[in-house]
Enzyme design. Structure first.
Site, PDB file in Angstrom:
ATOM      1  CG  HIS A  69      67.114 -24.071 -72.053  1.00  0.00           C
ATOM      2  ND1 HIS A  69      67.595 -22.877 -71.592  1.00  0.00           N
ATOM      3  CD2 HIS A  69      68.039 -24.536 -72.932  1.00  0.00           C
ATOM      4  CE1 HIS A  69      68.766 -22.638 -72.169  1.00  0.00           C
ATOM      5  NE2 HIS A  69      69.063 -23.625 -73.000  1.00  0.00           N
ATOM      6  CB  CYS A 121      77.673 -21.675 -71.568  1.00  0.00           C
ATOM      7  SG  CYS A 121      75.870 -21.721 -71.448  1.00  0.00           S
TER       8      CYS A 121
END
Lengths: 153, 153
Positions: A69, A121
């Protein structure tokens, strides 16, 4: 915007009783033994955060979806051992290692030890959706022997 | 912007050989026994990150500067034990606890255990400068007995 209140989200080991377990994915992609929790950033009273702090945990032998992404990831390992595919490379992971997943790098995390691989994350609140690899992408990735050995699709 | 490369920043315990130790503060404010490292976000090849992942470590008995600012903090404790002043409250901290420091909350971290208190603190890349308390702010904070007992100025 309402005034926000500072707070502590207490942990019990690698669980946070006030935090809900979230589905890792809602669509049919290839992953195994992985859970996701949002620690900070998605609550109604946490809207001033422009980034979201999540905790992922992968059971031994499990792995995340191979994807890429535009938005980068900032990752810090806080539990267990693993390996990560980063484009054409495979790197080992242990506690406190950090991973920068740059824009458009295909990546996949694997738990390779006896205990789960757990990592923070952090991502932008506003971000693009992950892209799955095409057959051509997978073939290109498999040209690396290290990646071919580790990859799960 | 140049294409960025994904990478792993390896740890050895709570040290990252590739990461420089940074001065915690460059101006004369009140703190003790604290170090700062930027794990991800300040490198020339990490400019796509809109947020900075830092690691702070406070030696036993040490504490951070009492301050506030408009930008929020997302904090995850990864080492040791401590307490944090959050406005008019004091909360205990241990491994994996998360702290949301909301905009304009006066806060101060204290290492209260036998080992250092280590925590990740994620902030926006673009952010306002911390504000120190006035004498009136300190007097107001000290109205809380818990805060008065813990506060270092």
């Amino acid at each position: 915007m309402a005034e926000e209140r500072s707070k502590v989200v207490k942990a019990e080991g690698f669980r946070w009783p006030a935090v809900d377990l979230r589905e890792y994915k809602t669509e049919g992609t290839h992953f195994r033994g992985i859970t996701r929790r949002t620690l900070l950033g998605e609550g109604a009273d946490e809207q001033r955060l422009n980034f979201i702090t999540r905790y992922f945990e992968i059971q031994p032998g499990g792995y995340s979806t191979l994807e890429r992404h535009e938005h980068p990831h900032s990752v810090v390992i806080i539990r267990g051992e693993g390996e990560v595919i980063l484009g054409d490379r495979v790197e080992s992971l242990a506690a406190n290692d950090c991973v920068y997943v740059a824009p458009m790098t295909f990546h996949q995390f694997h738990a390779t030890g006896d205990e789960p691989l757990g990592f923070l994350c952090i991502v932008d609140r506003e971000r693009d959706r992950p892209q799955l690899p095409t057959d051509e992408d997978v073939a290109a990735l498999r040209r690396s022997e290290d990646v071919a050995r580790r990859l799960k699709t």
